[in-house]
Design a protein around this motif. Structure first.
Motif, short mmCIF file in Angstrom:
data_model
loop_
_atom_site.label_atom_id
_atom_site.label_comp_id
_atom_site.label_asym_id
_atom_site.label_seq_id
_atom_site.Cartn_x
_atom_site.Cartn_y
_atom_site.Cartn_z
N VAL A 131 0.83 -1.21 0.00
CA VAL A 131 0.00 0.00 0.00
C VAL A 131 0.86 1.26 0.00
N GLU A 152 -0.79 8.64 -5.36
CA GLU A 152 -1.76 9.50 -4.67
C GLU A 152 -3.14 9.31 -5.29
N GLU A 156 -8.87 6.31 0.45
CA GLU A 156 -8.17 7.05 -0.61
C GLU A 156 -6.81 7.49 -0.10
N HIS A 157 -5.76 7.04 -0.78
CA HIS A 157 -4.39 7.36 -0.41
C HIS A 157 -4.04 8.81 -0.77
N GLU A 158 -3.52 9.55 0.19
CA GLU A 158 -3.07 10.92 -0.08
C GLU A 158 -1.56 11.03 -0.14
N THR A 160 2.41 9.13 1.52
CA THR A 160 3.19 8.26 2.39
C THR A 160 4.35 9.08 2.92
N TRP A 220 1.05 5.98 6.39
CA TRP A 220 0.09 6.06 5.29
C TRP A 220 -1.00 7.03 5.70
N GLY A 269 -4.51 9.14 4.52
CA GLY A 269 -5.58 9.18 3.53
C GLY A 269 -6.91 9.51 4.18
#
Length: 195
Positions: free
Chosen positions: A11, A16, A33-35, A37, A47, A49
């Protein structure tokens, strides 16, 4: 409800705004939702998000050390806490708050809204907002009891710093905490001393 956590380190390689499904022990699925790292000097990674479709206050901040994630997932139904227990991550849902679970403490309390005080920097007059970003150097001292409550004190500290910085950014406050040092201190406190 407690449940063990399985963590996939891939992950951290997601771009992004990539969406990730998180299956919960209760059978529900969250879309995260990944913003970004963050790589920490300690070697840990965080991580950051949001829960997709859950509004502005849905935040995910998970710090991983040696494959064990710790942190929080703020959902519309409450907070999901991930805590390190014997070097394995466990989930405590919002019905089992950290302060009430044996060995867990609520270390991320949100202060109550005070009447007449701005709820965020967005509520302040433009003249009162900081034009630039202020960086605050932070040194964290902890005792052996605190270190014993978590498998990785470094992950815990990294997570608290990122959680604070994320809250500042979400509130429009131009402040960033920067961890410059952490140290286990010899503290001799009697149990009957006031905190």
């Amino acid at each position: 409800t407690r449940a063990a956590v399985r963590w996939n380190s891939e992950v951290f390689t997601l771009p992004e705004h990539h969406l990730l499904q998180a299956a919960l022990a209760n059978g529900k699925t969250l879309l995260l939702e990944h913003e970004k790292t963050i790589q920490h000097e300690s070697g840990n990674r965080t991580w950051v998000g949001k829960v997709k479709g859950a509004g502005e206050k849905s935040r995910v901040v998970l710090t991983v050390s040696d494959g064990v994630p710790v942190g929080t997932i703020n959902t519309p139904d409450g907070v999901i806490y991930l805590r390190d227990q014997a070097n394995h991550s466990v989930v405590l849902d919002s019905s089992e708050e950290p302060g009430t679970a044996a060995g867990f403490h609520d270390d991320m309390r949100v202060p109550p809204v005070v009447e007449g005080v701005a709820a965020s920097a967005r509520d302040l007059p433009i003249a009162m907002r900081s034009a630039g970003r202020t960086v605050v150097d932070v040194m964290v001292l902890y005792d052996s009891e605190m270190a014993g409550l978590t498998g990785s004190i470094d992950a815990k500290i990294d997570n608290l710093i990122v959680t604070s910085n994320t809250a500042y950014a979400d509130s429009g406050i131009n402040v960033e905490l920067r961890l410059v040092h952490d140290h286990r201190a010899a503290v001799h406190q009697r149990r009957d001393d006031p905190v």
